[in-house]
Write an enzyme that holds these catalytic residues in place. Structure first.
Site, PDB file in Angstrom:
ATOM      1  N   ASP A  19     -25.843  -4.391 -37.968  1.00 52.70           N
ATOM      2  CA  ASP A  19     -24.478  -3.807 -37.370  1.00 52.70           C
ATOM      3  C   ASP A  19     -24.484  -2.376 -38.385  1.00 52.70           C
ATOM      4  O   ASP A  19     -25.144  -2.138 -39.429  1.00 52.70           O
ATOM      5  CB  ASP A  19     -23.426  -4.619 -38.086  1.00 52.70           C
ATOM      6  N   ASN A  67     -19.808  -7.747 -27.055  1.00 47.87           N
ATOM      7  CA  ASN A  67     -20.136  -6.518 -26.662  1.00 47.87           C
ATOM      8  C   ASN A  67     -20.086  -6.038 -25.150  1.00 47.87           C
ATOM      9  O   ASN A  67     -19.890  -4.925 -25.010  1.00 47.87           O
ATOM     10  CB  ASN A  67     -21.548  -6.386 -27.366  1.00 47.87           C
TER      11      ASN A  67
HETATM   12  C1  IPE Z   1     -22.016  -7.866 -33.924  1.00 46.85           C
HETATM   13  O1  IPE Z   1     -21.790  -6.873 -34.021  1.00 46.85           O
HETATM   14  C2  IPE Z   1     -23.159  -8.163 -32.718  1.00 46.85           C
HETATM   15  C3  IPE Z   1     -24.437  -7.524 -32.768  1.00 46.85           C
HETATM   16  C4  IPE Z   1     -24.886  -6.983 -34.021  1.00 46.85           C
HETATM   17  C5  IPE Z   1     -25.188  -7.260 -31.765  1.00 46.85           C
HETATM   18  P1  IPE Z   1     -20.384  -6.219 -33.607  1.00 46.85           P
HETATM   19  O2  IPE Z   1     -20.223  -4.765 -34.374  1.00 46.85           O
HETATM   20  O3  IPE Z   1     -20.085  -6.469 -32.252  1.00 46.85           O
HETATM   21  O4  IPE Z   1     -19.613  -7.240 -34.514  1.00 46.85           O
HETATM   22  P2  IPE Z   1     -17.954  -7.254 -34.616  1.00 46.85           P
HETATM   23  O5  IPE Z   1     -17.129  -7.436 -33.406  1.00 46.85           O
HETATM   24  O6  IPE Z   1     -17.690  -5.973 -35.209  1.00 46.85           O
HETATM   25  O7  IPE Z   1     -17.532  -8.340 -35.592  1.00 46.85           O
HETATM   26  C1  IPE Z   2     -24.541  -2.535 -33.899  1.00 45.06           C
HETATM   27  O1  IPE Z   2     -23.871  -1.544 -34.477  1.00 45.06           O
HETATM   28  C2  IPE Z   2     -25.264  -2.484 -32.600  1.00 45.06           C
HETATM   29  C3  IPE Z   2     -24.454  -3.457 -31.582  1.00 45.06           C
HETATM   30  C4  IPE Z   2     -23.474  -4.134 -31.681  1.00 45.06           C
HETATM   31  C5  IPE Z   2     -24.962  -3.401 -30.254  1.00 45.06           C
HETATM   32  P1  IPE Z   2     -22.490  -1.262 -33.906  1.00 45.06           P
HETATM   33  O2  IPE Z   2     -22.580  -0.488 -32.514  1.00 45.06           O
HETATM   34  O3  IPE Z   2     -21.614  -2.379 -34.113  1.00 45.06           O
HETATM   35  O4  IPE Z   2     -21.957  -0.263 -34.881  1.00 45.06           O
HETATM   36  P2  IPE Z   2     -20.852  -0.168 -35.724  1.00 45.06           P
HETATM   37  O5  IPE Z   2     -20.266  -1.440 -36.343  1.00 45.06           O
HETATM   38  O6  IPE Z   2     -19.429   0.247 -34.717  1.00 45.06           O
HETATM   39  O7  IPE Z   2     -20.772   0.954 -36.696  1.00 45.06           O
HETATM   40 MG    MG Z   3     -20.455  -3.262 -35.291  1.00 44.53          MG
END
Ligand code: IPE
Ligand code: IPE
Ligand code: MG
Length: 245
Positions: A19, A67
């Site tokens: 994340d 996502n």
């Molecule tokens: C969790 O990250 C999913 C992945 C790392 C693929 P998100 O960024 O989507 O999680 P939330 O929604 O902030 O909890």
């Molecule tokens: C994790 O990084 C990757 C995926 C969930 C695909 P994020 O895209 O969630 O990055 P933040 O949490 O917005 O910084």
């Molecule tokens: Mg995230």
């Protein structure tokens, strides 16, 4: 730090919620997609480091069911990145004797993506050093409901009797049927939540939260997580005295 790791007490399975890509890019004044691109470098380093240490299973949460609700532009970019990364990295996986596997609702992936993934999984199917498991279009509630539906159908057809439903049978209906539960779950970016990841499988996992944003996650950060894990007492409901004796 690597020397301090007790190789006889490694977790067999490490799961990672990668994340922080978006925030990493934003800090640099760039588009979120730039963060995802740089996240691939952290994936590469983590996979290499885990395999070198002797970790047997590494599960990476790459794309959740939730996502899909992101802007179309970002979803498309992530799918494209997945295709190009698999295409580029399959040879390295083969050279390093790493098997690629996937969990999640793979049918919901775009066909190009599914095809690339399937080819890479087929090509690496005989590799034995470590399994790299990508969680794609994955959510734990989806997985559990799916398992419940399949079990209910089997009961209806009288293939299973209700009395035979136990933990091990339930396990066998999950996408993770062939993998041990992760002993260690890592989440980066300072967020302390599970986000619908492996809810059943992490019942007794040790949780480790890193402040690093995913694209900044390096070898040393994985070593630090493993060292922290090795310093914990896993009691599984027993007392400390029972564990010591
Ligand atoms: C969790 O990250 C999913 C992945 C790392 C693929 P998100 O960024 O989507 O999680 P939330 O929604 O902030 O909890
Ligand atoms: C994790 O990084 C990757 C995926 C969930 C695909 P994020 O895209 O969630 O990055 P933040 O949490 O917005 O910084
Ligand atoms: Mg995230």
């Amino acid at each position: 730090m690597k020397e301090k790791i007790d190789l006889s007490k490694l977790p067999r399975h490490i799961a990672v919620i990668m994340d922080g890509n978006g925030r990493w890019a934003k800090q640099k004044g760039r588009l979120r997609v730039f963060g995802h691109q740089n996240g691939v470098l952290a994936v590469r380093e983590t996979v290499e480091t885990a395999a070198e240490l002797g970790i047997k299973f590494l599960t990476l949460y790459a794309f959740s069911t939730e996502n899909w609700n992101r802007p179309k532009f970002e979803v498309n970019a992530l799918m494209e990145l997945l295709i190009s990364t698999i295409r580029k990295e399959t040879k390295t996986l083969t050279d390093n004797n790493i098997r690629l596997e996937a969990i999640g609702d793979l049918d919901s992936l775009p066909s190009g993506c599914r095809k690339e993934l399937q080819e890479a999984m087929d090509l690496t199917a005989g590799n034995k050093r470590m399994s790299l498991i990508l969680a794609l279009s994955y959510s734990s509630k989806w997985e559990i409901l799916n398992a419940v539906k399949k079990i209910a159908t089997a009961v209806e057809k009288k293939e299973i009797s209700v009395n035979n439903i136990n933990e091990s049978l339930f396990n066998s209906f999950l996408c993770t049927a062939n993998f041990p539960d992760p002993e260690l779950l890592i989440r980066t970016s300072g967020e302390q939540r599970i986000s619908n990841f492996l809810l059943w499988q992490i019942a007794y996992s040790e949780l480790y939260f890193s402040e690093k944003l995913w694209p900044d996650f390096r070898k040393e950060d994985l070593y630090a997580a493993i060292l922290d894990y090795q310093g914990r007492e896993r009691r599984f409901g027993k007392t400390s005295e029972q564990i010591a004796s």
